[in-house]
Design an enzyme around this catalytic site. Sequence first.
Site: not given
Ligand code: NAD
Length: 251
Positions: A120, A219, A131
């Site tokens: 991502h 997770n 550009c």
């Molecule tokens: P995701 O679908 O991968 O969800 C995050 C998962 O992590 C959830 O199921 C949650 O229950 C679990 N989780 C949260 N804290 C945790 C912990 N301490 N230990 C284990 N599991 C835990 O991702 P999303 O939050 O729906 O984000 C969507 C997209 O947005 C990502 O794929 C990414 O591209 C972007 N994003 C990136 C970041 C980052 O770079 N840190 C943060 C937010 C969103």
Amino acid sequence: MEGIPEAATQLRERRRILVFTGAGISTESGIPDFRGPQGVWQTVDPDEFTLDRYLRYPETRRRSWQMRMNTGSLDAEPNPAHRAVVDLWRTGRMIGCVTQNIDGLHQKAGVPEDKVFELHGNMQWAVCLSCRSRFPMPEVLQRIRDGVEVPDCPDCEGILKPDAVFFGEALPQKTLGEAIRRAQNCDLMIVIGSTLVIYPAAYVPTYATDAGAKLAIVNLTPTPFDQHAAVVIRGKAGEIMSKVMAEVRLS
Ligand code: NAD
């Protein structure tokens, strides 16, 4: 904790391990996820942040940059889960780390740059959609702090966008291809901190299981892939992965 000895056994016995991470691995570094219990989408509507809306509406761009200002991921540090992945890398049995994250924390923790496959993109950069020039994110955020609401390209005044994949935008094809090849080649995929509901990224684990690899999932909340996994551990990635790697080292 249930599942830790089984996960450690898998990590000891397999020879071509692929790590697959999502936003959940970075929440313990202070970066909120989107879909978790404390996630950003609990208060913000994701439909507002599609590429189409970003291109059409300055107000969407303003809100998007404001969200960017508030996530703070540029100063974030790797946590014990990122360090456990580096420990795994050092065993010589890991063939790469496919990540949906845009925070660069795997590289900051010590996984070699060319072994991290960012599906991502990466928030450390902004890109001009006209550009294609790239600018370091701290420079762009400084302009916002200085009072610019919607920063444009300093070279051509085109629309500037964080170099991360937005909803409705294609994934970087070369990186996706590398991720799929490694998934087809691994004998164990360990998923850490992902709900596994965002496609096409969530296809990557299916390439691994279709080719006969085992699946382990760490997770906080259930995922649609749990039923296909050899091991599922529910809990915090930092705590769990530290314990798993401690067991791997003991043997
Ligand atoms: P995701 O679908 O991968 O969800 C995050 C998962 O992590 C959830 O199921 C949650 O229950 C679990 N989780 C949260 N804290 C945790 C912990 N301490 N230990 C284990 N599991 C835990 O991702 P999303 O939050 O729906 O984000 C969507 C997209 O947005 C990502 O794929 C990414 O591209 C972007 N994003 C990136 C970041 C980052 O770079 N840190 C943060 C937010 C969103």
